[in-house]
Design a protein around this motif. Structure first.
Motif, PDB file in Angstrom:
ATOM      1  N   ALA A 401       0.839  -1.206   0.000  1.00 15.45           N
ATOM      2  CA  ALA A 401       0.000   0.000   0.000  1.00 15.45           C
ATOM      3  C   ALA A 401       0.871   1.252   0.000  1.00 15.45           C
ATOM      4  O   ALA A 401       0.600   2.228  -0.706  1.00 15.45           O
ATOM      5  CB  ALA A 401      -0.929   0.001   1.212  1.00 15.45           C
ATOM      6  N   ARG A 402       1.948   1.211   0.770  1.00 17.53           N
ATOM      7  CA  ARG A 402       2.885   2.338   0.825  1.00 17.53           C
ATOM      8  C   ARG A 402       3.548   2.556  -0.531  1.00 17.53           C
ATOM      9  O   ARG A 402       3.711   3.693  -0.993  1.00 17.53           O
ATOM     10  CB  ARG A 402       3.949   2.036   1.894  1.00 17.53           C
ATOM     11  N   TYR A 403       3.907   1.437  -1.186  1.00 15.70           N
ATOM     12  CA  TYR A 403       4.518   1.537  -2.515  1.00 15.70           C
ATOM     13  C   TYR A 403       3.542   2.190  -3.503  1.00 15.70           C
ATOM     14  O   TYR A 403       3.929   3.072  -4.284  1.00 15.70           O
ATOM     15  CB  TYR A 403       4.907   0.143  -3.016  1.00 15.70           C
ATOM     16  N   LEU A 404       2.287   1.763  -3.455  1.00 19.84           N
ATOM     17  CA  LEU A 404       1.283   2.317  -4.367  1.00 19.84           C
ATOM     18  C   LEU A 404       1.109   3.816  -4.132  1.00 19.84           C
ATOM     19  O   LEU A 404       1.019   4.591  -5.092  1.00 19.84           O
ATOM     20  CB  LEU A 404      -0.052   1.589  -4.189  1.00 19.84           C
ATOM     21  N   VAL A 405       1.074   4.228  -2.881  1.00 16.92           N
ATOM     22  CA  VAL A 405       0.945   5.651  -2.557  1.00 16.92           C
ATOM     23  C   VAL A 405       2.092   6.449  -3.169  1.00 16.92           C
ATOM     24  O   VAL A 405       1.895   7.509  -3.782  1.00 16.92           O
ATOM     25  CB  VAL A 405       0.896   5.855  -1.021  1.00 16.92           C
ATOM     26  N   ASP A 406       3.307   5.931  -3.031  1.00 12.50           N
ATOM     27  CA  ASP A 406       4.485   6.624  -3.589  1.00 12.50           C
ATOM     28  C   ASP A 406       4.405   6.733  -5.105  1.00 12.50           C
ATOM     29  O   ASP A 406       4.777   7.754  -5.694  1.00 12.50           O
ATOM     30  CB  ASP A 406       5.766   5.892  -3.173  1.00 12.50           C
ATOM     31  N   GLU A 407       3.893   5.673  -5.750  1.00 20.36           N
ATOM     32  CA  GLU A 407       3.762   5.694  -7.215  1.00 20.36           C
ATOM     33  C   GLU A 407       2.667   6.658  -7.653  1.00 20.36           C
ATOM     34  O   GLU A 407       2.797   7.338  -8.682  1.00 20.36           O
ATOM     35  CB  GLU A 407       3.459   4.278  -7.738  1.00 20.36           C
ATOM     36  N   ILE A 408       1.572   6.730  -6.904  1.00 17.41           N
ATOM     37  CA  ILE A 408       0.485   7.667  -7.216  1.00 17.41           C
ATOM     38  C   ILE A 408       1.010   9.101  -7.210  1.00 17.41           C
ATOM     39  O   ILE A 408       0.674   9.919  -8.077  1.00 17.41           O
ATOM     40  CB  ILE A 408      -0.681   7.496  -6.212  1.00 17.41           C
ATOM     41  N   LYS A 409       1.860   9.394  -6.243  1.00 19.45           N
ATOM     42  CA  LYS A 409       2.411  10.745  -6.118  1.00 19.45           C
ATOM     43  C   LYS A 409       3.305  11.119  -7.294  1.00 19.45           C
ATOM     44  O   LYS A 409       3.461  12.296  -7.624  1.00 19.45           O
ATOM     45  CB  LYS A 409       3.200  10.860  -4.811  1.00 19.45           C
ATOM     46  N   LYS A 410       3.869  10.126  -7.970  1.00 20.33           N
ATOM     47  CA  LYS A 410       4.788  10.387  -9.076  1.00 20.33           C
ATOM     48  C   LYS A 410       4.060  10.602 -10.396  1.00 20.33           C
ATOM     49  O   LYS A 410       4.623  11.149 -11.328  1.00 20.33           O
ATOM     50  CB  LYS A 410       5.752   9.211  -9.249  1.00 20.33           C
ATOM     51  N   ARG A 411       2.825  10.121 -10.494  1.00 25.54           N
ATOM     52  CA  ARG A 411       2.141  10.086 -11.796  1.00 25.54           C
ATOM     53  C   ARG A 411       1.196  11.263 -11.976  1.00 25.54           C
ATOM     54  O   ARG A 411       0.395  11.577 -11.099  1.00 25.54           O
ATOM     55  CB  ARG A 411       1.358   8.780 -11.945  1.00 25.54           C
TER      56      ARG A 411
END
Length: 506
Positions: A401-411
């Protein structure tokens, strides 16, 4: 074989025209059907559970699906081969909740040990109310409840497994009311003061249903304001308790939530417990979703203070994959309160002069008579994985979930609703056509329509399933929930890529 049949016919005993000799069930044909059906289950469900090239669902509209399944029941039974084909069709057109890209609900994935446990209990077909008919499963339930109580932090306690967290919450509400006014069991609602209970405005909808079902009334459920993260505000709770008392009502229960359905918020249990102690209120914690964080040394802090609760609802079928349904109500009181509240003392079932220790006949502390051995699947899985294996599942889900949050912030185009503290990741996808539009009423109206369109496209394509909803004044947004240990980083990347692909023309 012919001679046997002739002999049976010759020695036939008839009652009302019915031959009573021998069984009427063809055991050999039944065994053959079970064997072949199990092969289909193995090939089409279990072996494909982690195959991302398979569809999450094979979407068909209701009328079309009715025709495919041939739902009509007839006077004569169907052939062996027709039944097997029906089994294949049911599997093909059902949602594959064990698929790594099923993110739609607060349950997902497949645990092989729990699955085998379910096969065993389905085959044995037990009912857990007395030791004489369910010796193994009653002892298993006792052992599992004892271990769960340890993780809550109680020195002793009681509990029972129920058909769903909603039922656990209803049990707790009724138990709290019984503790407040024991005479209600015999005398009913007449003559009672106006009972009032308190819960967060982010609570599960089962609290309203329970209040309605128990005759408390939905108007007597006081919803407490939450902060921007969805947590109950203790100061608001105390104000409402004081207000209810001044009005002449009788506050009796506070329900806190550990892991809300949409945002995954955890109420501040310690502060709420202080208020409950001050005003003599029963504290129930609905940890149906968040309770499994107790297994993790790293994340159990989310439920700090839960040991002060009087009762806790915890669903291992969610984060821990114990298989639906697997839901426990755990109670701190160990004086037999559950039994006092629910016992009906049925003499034909709970005889007190049995040849064994009748304290193991636990059915009289349940509102059910027939009850499934749901603790067994959790027990077998726990035996297989150990506490460290269960802890790893929780830790990995929250790390993903933490990884997904970080990726959302990049896109570009993805906007996080809030920083999650659990496995619920809530976000908007803003398509290219809206990215330069000012955030006014028209923008929000258009954005509200985006998630349902993307959801329809992913369902019809069968690529994944992801939930969405409006919430507390916010227009439709996606709620991605990470649970299954079969989910990988690649699945998180795929989720974001697929949303962009499905929405490229919007």
């Amino acid at each position: 074989c012919k001679q046997e049949m002739l002999q049976k016919k010759k020695n036939a005993v008839l009652v009302d025209g019915v031959i009573l000799n021998g069984p009427i069930m063809d055991s050999k044909a039944g065994e053959k059907f079970v064997e072949e059906a199990c092969k289909i289950i193995m090939e089409e469900v279990i072996q494909k559970a982690d195959d991302v090239t398979e569809k999450v669902c094979e979407w068909r509209a209701p009328e079309a699906l009715k025709q495919i399944l041939d739902l009509e029941m007839r006077d004569t039974g169907e052939s062996h081969q027709k039944l097997l084909q029906l089994c294949r069709d049911v599997i093909q057109y059902s949602v594959k909740t064990s698929h790594p890209r099923f993110f739609n609900q607060l349950y997902a994935g497949i645990d092989y040990y729990s699955l085998v446990a379910r096969f065993i209990t389905e085959a044995l077909n037990p009912s857990v109310y007395t030791y004489e008919v369910s010796p193994v499963f009653l002892l298993v339930e006792e052992a599992v409840i004892k271990k769960m109580i340890e993780f809550i932090g109680w020195e002793e306690g009681d509990g029972i497994f129920n058909p769903g967290g909603s039922v656990s919450n209803m049990y707790a509400m009724n138990l709290a009311r019984y503790k407040f006014c024991p005479e209600i069991k015999e005398k009913g609602l007449s003559g009672l003061p106006r009972l009032v209970l308190f819960t967060s405005e982010e609570c599960h909808y089962s609290m309203k249903k329970a209040a309605s079902f128990l005759g408390i009334g939905t108007e007597n459920v006081c919803f407490i304001k939450t902060d921007e993260r969805g947590k109950m505000i203790p100061e608001e709770l105390e104000k409402q308790v004081q207000r209810a008392r001044k009005e002449g009502s009788a506050p009796f229960l506070v329900c806190a939530t550990a892991g809300t359905t949409v945002l995954g918020a955890f109420d501040p249990l310690d502060k709420i417990a202080d208020i409950c102690e001050k005003y003599g209120l029963w504290l129930h914690v609905d940890a149906s979703w968040g309770g499994s964080a107790l297994i993790s040394k790293k994340h159990c802090r989310l439920l700090h203070g839960i040991h002060r609760a009087d009762s806790v609802a915890w669903n291992p079928h969610k984060m821990l994959l114990a298989g639906i349904q697997c839901c426990a109500l755990l109670v701190k009181d160990n004086s037999g309160l559950l039994k006092k509240c629910y016992s009906a003392k049925a003499a034909y079932l709970f005889q007190q002069d049995k040849f064994y220790d009748v304290s193991y006949d636990t059915g009289d502390k349940s509102i059910q008579c027939s009850r499934r051995p749901d603790a067994f699947k959790f027990w077998l899985m726990w035996k297989a994985l150990g506490t460290t294996g269960l802890e790893e599942r929780v830790n990995r889900a929250l790390a993903l979930a933490r990884y997904l949050v970080d990726e959302i912030k990049k896109r570009e185009g993805f906007q996080l609703i809030l920083e999650p503290e659990y496995a619920n990741v809530c976000f908007w996808y803003i398509p290219p056509s809206l990215r330069k539009m000012e955030e006014g009423p028209e923008f929000w109206q258009k954005l509200h329509q985006i998630a349902p369109i993307i959801k329809e496209r992913m369902m019809k394509k069968g690529s994944m399933m992801l939930g969405y909803q409006p919430h507390q004044g916010k227009v439709n947004f996606f709620r991605q929930v990470v649970i299954s240990p079969q989910v990988s980083r690649e699945d998180m990347d795929f989720l974001l890529d697929e949303i962009e692909l499905l929405a490229k023309d919007l």
